[in-house]
Design a protein around this motif. Structure first.
Motif, PDB file in Angstrom:
ATOM      1  N   UNK A  10       0.823  -1.207   0.000  1.00  0.00           N
ATOM      2  CA  UNK A  10       0.000   0.000   0.000  1.00  0.00           C
ATOM      3  C   UNK A  10       0.856   1.255   0.000  1.00  0.00           C
ATOM      4  N   UNK A  11       2.098   1.154   0.530  1.00  0.00           N
ATOM      5  CA  UNK A  11       3.006   2.301   0.519  1.00  0.00           C
ATOM      6  C   UNK A  11       3.296   2.742  -0.903  1.00  0.00           C
ATOM      7  N   UNK A  12       3.391   1.768  -1.830  1.00  0.00           N
ATOM      8  CA  UNK A  12       3.633   2.115  -3.224  1.00  0.00           C
ATOM      9  C   UNK A  12       2.507   2.991  -3.761  1.00  0.00           C
ATOM     10  N   UNK A  13       1.303   2.545  -3.513  1.00  0.00           N
ATOM     11  CA  UNK A  13       0.154   3.238  -4.089  1.00  0.00           C
ATOM     12  C   UNK A  13      -0.057   4.604  -3.437  1.00  0.00           C
ATOM     13  N   UNK A  14       0.120   4.672  -2.111  1.00  0.00           N
ATOM     14  CA  UNK A  14       0.006   5.966  -1.445  1.00  0.00           C
ATOM     15  C   UNK A  14       1.095   6.914  -1.920  1.00  0.00           C
ATOM     16  N   UNK A  15       2.321   6.384  -2.045  1.00  0.00           N
ATOM     17  CA  UNK A  15       3.424   7.215  -2.518  1.00  0.00           C
ATOM     18  C   UNK A  15       3.181   7.703  -3.931  1.00  0.00           C
ATOM     19  N   UNK A  16       2.679   6.830  -4.772  1.00  0.00           N
ATOM     20  CA  UNK A  16       2.395   7.217  -6.152  1.00  0.00           C
ATOM     21  C   UNK A  16       1.255   8.218  -6.217  1.00  0.00           C
ATOM     22  N   UNK A  17       0.208   8.000  -5.413  1.00  0.00           N
ATOM     23  CA  UNK A  17      -0.943   8.899  -5.431  1.00  0.00           C
ATOM     24  C   UNK A  17      -0.577  10.286  -4.906  1.00  0.00           C
ATOM     25  N   UNK A  18       0.145  10.314  -3.771  1.00  0.00           N
ATOM     26  CA  UNK A  18       0.512  11.609  -3.182  1.00  0.00           C
ATOM     27  C   UNK A  18       1.554  12.323  -4.037  1.00  0.00           C
ATOM     28  N   UNK A  19       2.614  11.591  -4.376  1.00  0.00           N
ATOM     29  CA  UNK A  19       3.670  12.200  -5.187  1.00  0.00           C
ATOM     30  C   UNK A  19       3.189  12.538  -6.584  1.00  0.00           C
ATOM     31  N   UNK A  20       2.431  11.619  -7.193  1.00  0.00           N
ATOM     32  CA  UNK A  20       1.914  11.880  -8.530  1.00  0.00           C
ATOM     33  C   UNK A  20       0.947  13.043  -8.544  1.00  0.00           C
ATOM     34  N   UNK A  21       0.106  13.139  -7.496  1.00  0.00           N
ATOM     35  CA  UNK A  21      -0.821  14.270  -7.415  1.00  0.00           C
ATOM     36  C   UNK A  21      -0.085  15.590  -7.271  1.00  0.00           C
ATOM     37  N   UNK A  22       0.951  15.602  -6.445  1.00  0.00           N
ATOM     38  CA  UNK A  22       1.750  16.822  -6.278  1.00  0.00           C
ATOM     39  C   UNK A  22       2.441  17.199  -7.575  1.00  0.00           C
ATOM     40  N   UNK A  23       2.947  16.195  -8.285  1.00  0.00           N
ATOM     41  CA  UNK A  23       3.610  16.472  -9.556  1.00  0.00           C
ATOM     42  C   UNK A  23       2.629  17.037 -10.576  1.00  0.00           C
ATOM     43  N   UNK A  24       1.419  16.486 -10.626  1.00  0.00           N
ATOM     44  CA  UNK A  24       0.408  16.968 -11.560  1.00  0.00           C
ATOM     45  C   UNK A  24       0.025  18.412 -11.242  1.00  0.00           C
ATOM     46  N   UNK A  25      -0.141  18.719  -9.964  1.00  0.00           N
ATOM     47  CA  UNK A  25      -0.477  20.095  -9.557  1.00  0.00           C
ATOM     48  C   UNK A  25       0.649  21.046  -9.955  1.00  0.00           C
ATOM     49  N   UNK A  26       1.905  20.605  -9.721  1.00  0.00           N
ATOM     50  CA  UNK A  26       3.048  21.449 -10.083  1.00  0.00           C
ATOM     51  C   UNK A  26       3.095  21.683 -11.590  1.00  0.00           C
ATOM     52  N   UNK A  27       2.813  20.653 -12.377  1.00  0.00           N
ATOM     53  CA  UNK A  27       2.822  20.797 -13.827  1.00  0.00           C
ATOM     54  C   UNK A  27       1.801  21.839 -14.283  1.00  0.00           C
TER      55      UNK A  27
END
Length: 265
Positions: free
Chosen positions: A24-41
Motif C-alpha cells: 500500500x506504501x507504493x500506491x500511497x506514494x504514487x498517489x501523493x507524489x503523482x498528485x503533487x507532480x500533476x499540480x506542479x505541472x
C-alpha cells in the motif's frame, strides 16, 4: 572484509523486503507524489506559458518537475523512522553489543528502503512521460551524469537523515525533527521552486548547504544549465557532502551514545 560486505548486503535485502511487504506504501506514494507532480505541472504551465521564467521554459520545467518527483520519492520514501525508533525505544542498547558498526548497519538498511521506492518512482516517471512528453537530456553524457547524481543522492540522503535521527538522543522525540528536515530539504533543494527564482543571497545560502544536490544538481546537469566541467564540479561537491556528513555522523554518534538510557538506567 567479505564478512562485513555480506552483512551489508543482508541488511539491504532485509530492509528492501520489509518495505515491499507493505504494498500500500507504493500506491500511497504514487498517489501523493503523482498528485503533487500533476499540480506542479499545471501551475508551471500557467505561470510560464509560451515564455520563460529565470531561464526555464515550459519544456525544461516539465523535465525539472519530473526530476524533483523522483528525488522526493527516493528521499521522503525511505524508512527514517526505523533508525529513530531504535534510539527512542532503547533497542540501540542491544545494537551496541553486536559486532556490527551501528552507522554502517543503519546505512545499509536505509539504502535498502530507498531502493524499494524504485517501483513508485518508475511508475510515476512513465506516467509523466506519457502525459507530458518532457524533453530528454541535452546529451548522452548529461544523461549519464544525471544518473550518477541520483546514485550519490543515496549516501547523501542517509547522511542527513542519520544526523537528524541522532538528535533524538537529546530531544526524545522525532516527529518535529523530521518535519524540519523535510521542510528545509524541500525549500533549499529547489523542490518547491527552482533556486534560480530566489534572490541571489538566498541562492548563496542554499548552495552553502547540501540540499541543492537533491533536485537542482541533477536537473541542472540534465537540462544542460552547466557544461560537463560544471557538472563534474557539482558531482564532486555532492560526493564531498556525502563523505563529510558520514564523518560528522560518526563524530556526533560518539558523543550521543553516551546519553543512552534504558529503563532509567
Amino acid at each position: 572484509m567479505s564478512h562485513t560486505l555480506a552483512v551489508d548486503r543482508a541488511l539491504v535485502v532485509i530492509a528492501f523486503k520489509r518495505r515491499l511487504a507493505y504494498k500500500s506504501h507504493w500506491f500511497f506514494g504514487l498517489a501523493i507524489g503523482g498528485g503533487s507532480m500533476l499540480i506542479a505541472m499545471v501551475m508551471w504551465q500557467n505561470l510560464i506559458g509560451s515564455g520563460t521564467l529565470s531561464g526555464y521554459d515550459w519544456d525544461s520545467m516539465r523535465a525539472y518537475t519530473i526530476i524533483g518527483f523522483v528525488a522526493a520519492t527516493m528521499v521522503f520514501g525511505a524508512a527514517d523512522w526505523i533508525m529513530a525508533d531504535r534510539i527512542l525505544d532503547g533497542h540501540i542498547a542491544v545494537d551496541l553489543t553486536k559486532p556490527v558498526d551501528f552507522q554502517r548497519a543503519r546505512a545499509a538498511e536505509y539504502i535498502g528502503s530507498m531502493i524499494s521506492t524504485a517501483p513508485t518512482a518508475l511508475m510515476g516517471v512513465v506516467a509523466a512521460w506519457l502525459l507530458f512528453d518532457p524533453p530528454g537530456p541535452v546529451s548522452p553524457v548529461a544523461g549519464l551524469l544525471t544518473v550518477v547524481s541520483f546514485v550519490l543522492m543515496l549516501p547523501l540522503a542517509f547522511g542527513l537523515t542519520y544526523l537528524s535521527t541522532l538528535v533524538c538522543f537529546w530531544t526524545k522525540r522525532y516527529l518535529g525533527i523530521m518535519w524540519l528536515r523535510e521542510a528545509l530539504l524541500s525549500f533549499f533543494s529547489g523542490l518547491m521552486i527552482p533556486l534560480a527564482f530566489m534572490p541571489g543571497w538566498l541562492q548563496t545560502v542554499a548552495w552553502a548547504l547540501p540540499f541543492p544536490h537533491f533536485t537542482t544538481t541533477p536537473s541542472a546537469i540534465y537540462l544542460g544549465r552547466v557544461d560537463t566541467a560544471g557538472a563534474l564540479g557539482l558531482l564532486a561537491a555532492e560526493a564531498a557532502w556525502a563523505v563529510g556528513l558520514w564523518v560528522l555522523g560518526w563524530l556526533v554518534f560518539r558523543t550521543a551514545v553516551k546519553r543512552v538510557t534504558v529503563h532509567g538506567g
